[in-house]
Design an enzyme around this catalytic site. Sequence first.
Site, PDB file in Angstrom:
ATOM      1  N   SER A 157     -22.703  20.916  43.805  1.00  0.00           N
ATOM      2  CA  SER A 157     -21.758  19.888  44.222  1.00  0.00           C
ATOM      3  C   SER A 157     -22.163  19.358  45.610  1.00  0.00           C
ATOM      4  CB  SER A 157     -20.365  20.518  44.234  1.00  0.00           C
ATOM      5  OG  SER A 157     -19.378  19.564  44.352  1.00  0.00           O
ATOM      6  N   ASP A 410     -19.667  16.630  33.435  1.00  0.00           N
ATOM      7  CA  ASP A 410     -19.210  16.631  34.823  1.00  0.00           C
ATOM      8  C   ASP A 410     -19.089  15.193  35.331  1.00  0.00           C
ATOM      9  OD1 ASP A 410     -18.760  17.035  37.493  1.00  0.00           O
ATOM     10  OD2 ASP A 410     -20.814  17.709  37.937  1.00  0.00           O
ATOM     11  N   HIS A 435     -19.375  21.108  35.775  1.00  0.00           N
ATOM     12  CA  HIS A 435     -19.804  21.077  37.178  1.00  0.00           C
ATOM     13  C   HIS A 435     -20.557  22.354  37.562  1.00  0.00           C
ATOM     14  CE1 HIS A 435     -19.535  18.960  40.931  1.00  0.00           C
ATOM     15  NE2 HIS A 435     -18.778  19.845  41.548  1.00  0.00           N
TER      16      HIS A 435
END
Length: 484
Positions: A157, A410, A435
């Site tokens: 991320s 995601d 994710h």
Amino acid sequence: MKIIVFLCFQLFSVILAENVKYSFETKYIDMPLDHFSFTSNKTFKLKYLVNDTFHVDNGPIFFYTGNEGSIEMFAQNTGFMFDIAPQFNALLVFAEHRYYGSSLPFGNLSYTSPKYLGYLSSTQALADYVYLINDLQHNYASNRHLKKLPVVAFGGSYGGMLSAWLRIKYPGSIVGAIASSAPIWQFKDLTPCENFYRVVTNVFEALGGKKCSETIRNSWSIIRALAANDAGKTQISKLWNLCTAIKTSDDIDKIVNWLLNIYINLAMVNYPYPTSFLVPLPANPVREFCGKINSFEYKDNIGLLKAIGEALTVYTNYTKTAKCNDIGGSMGAIGIQGWYFQACTEMIMPLCSNDLDMFEHAEWDFKKYSDDCFKQFGIRPRDENVPILEYGGKELGSASNIVFSNGLLDPWSSGGVLSNVSKKLVAVIIPDGAHHFDLRAANDLDTESVKLARLFHVQEIKKWLDKYYPNNLSVPTVTLKQKN
Ligand SMILES: *[C@@H]1O[C@H](CO)[C@@H](O)[C@H](O)[C@H]1NC(C)=O
Ligand SMILES: *[C@@H]1O[C@H](CO)[C@@H](O)[C@H](O)[C@H]1NC(C)=O
Ligand SMILES: *[C@@H]1O[C@H](CO)[C@@H](O)[C@H](O)[C@H]1NC(C)=O
Ligand SMILES: *[C@@H]1O[C@H](CO)[C@@H](O)[C@H](O)[C@H]1NC(C)=O
Ligand SMILES: *[C@@H]1O[C@H](CO)[C@@H](O)[C@H](O)[C@H]1NC(C)=O
Ligand SMILES: *[C@@H]1O[C@H](CO)[C@@H](O)[C@H](O)[C@H]1NC(C)=O
């Protein structure tokens, strides 16, 4: 209707005490507050976690570039590093991002004024990592033939963006980076602003069916119409078990944002087994959510809202212990504040929503965004182009040794690197992945595609390390077989 939302990658409403699986030693380093000036010698304590159980001799350092939250949580959810450390004899290090967790440069004053908060930036954070890496390389100096242990960066991320940028800006510090679910192109003119919400919509349609996405699509105008008067506000508050009844038009926006975040999060953490990364959730939460909507026969608008209310419990009440729903919830938490500040300075990610997705129509309006930032923090983003000037946007010709991995479930894959840029900047797609799925520990319910992605990472890391070690010193890799 315009909505401007600051999207957080993660919501840290609860520090999840369960789910603690890995152990490490907690350490602190005195870190310069400002890496880019010589007018002050002020330092602060930056926290990092070390696990040296697998480290042998010349083994490399695996370095997690921490994101917007306490580092322990990322360490606990990055089992992949623990899984592969033994085969590389690697030292594991997880560094906390400044201004998060307990790495607060001005203690409890850190968030009280722009004068203190101003040292929160990705550029300072990267310099922190370089500084810490240099320190580790001295402290864990190899006892044979290697001047410095090689370092491989990992991140998911925003942490994935940092690991990629670390390699791009400081190629002398790390030999390569595994950047998982890193939306480094979710910036001005690099990605159409409507892509993000379109991915969310596609996920709900593909996994949950048309009725599910249509129900959500139709809900917004029903909510706004009903909430237009006081009786309707009360009805919604009761229907959805809100802790505090909604009263103002600001509250209506709040409830819309609350729903928006839940839908996004459901897609983000749609893992094939139960997790408690954001909140405790069942396996395949999108399918669970939509299953409830699909089995709810509704005939009118109130019925539709009831169906959504029922489905929301998948996210809000999986443990059956929630007393009521707090729509303002975590918004005041420090981690969230920190990310909002970053979103108001460097991390300006234009998002918008058009009639092709299941959300309310929303334009991207930089001026309004900037005004909101000024209201909240007393500062404005300097320029929408800042992140591109800092990190090069799509001009990555001189960069090397980065793997960009993305799960197509995601929403943040919208701004990810989805195709190979060059031989040394490669993309891995996990079609059924959410994710940073690949950074999680091996699990019996892993899909074939995530296993392949992890195998790919291991092979790339081996290539980078091979280049680093002198010919007469073999890479301390035992086997390339992936666990599971
Ligand atoms: C490092 O992690 C391994 C695997 O979870 C664990 O067995 C070991 O005790 C940890 N080492 C330290 C120093 O915490
Ligand atoms: C920073 O520390 C160095 C070495 O202790 C000292 O010589 C210098 O004057 C200090 N600079 C400032 C601005 O305090
Ligand atoms: C910060 O902490 C100190 C002592 O722990 C306390 O006296 C002070 O009121 C706190 N300040 C703020 C702004 O919370
Ligand atoms: C959560 O579930 C429990 C048990 O079914 C129920 O008593 C409670 O009202 C639910 N809370 C919310 C917010 O829906
Ligand atoms: C990128 O190249 C690698 C080979 O180095 C290949 O395995 C991979 O599938 C390519 N990625 C994409 C998204 O095409
Ligand atoms: C490897 O080469 C270096 C320099 O070329 C030399 O100093 C070292 O002794 C060699 N190591 C082994 C294990 O042969």
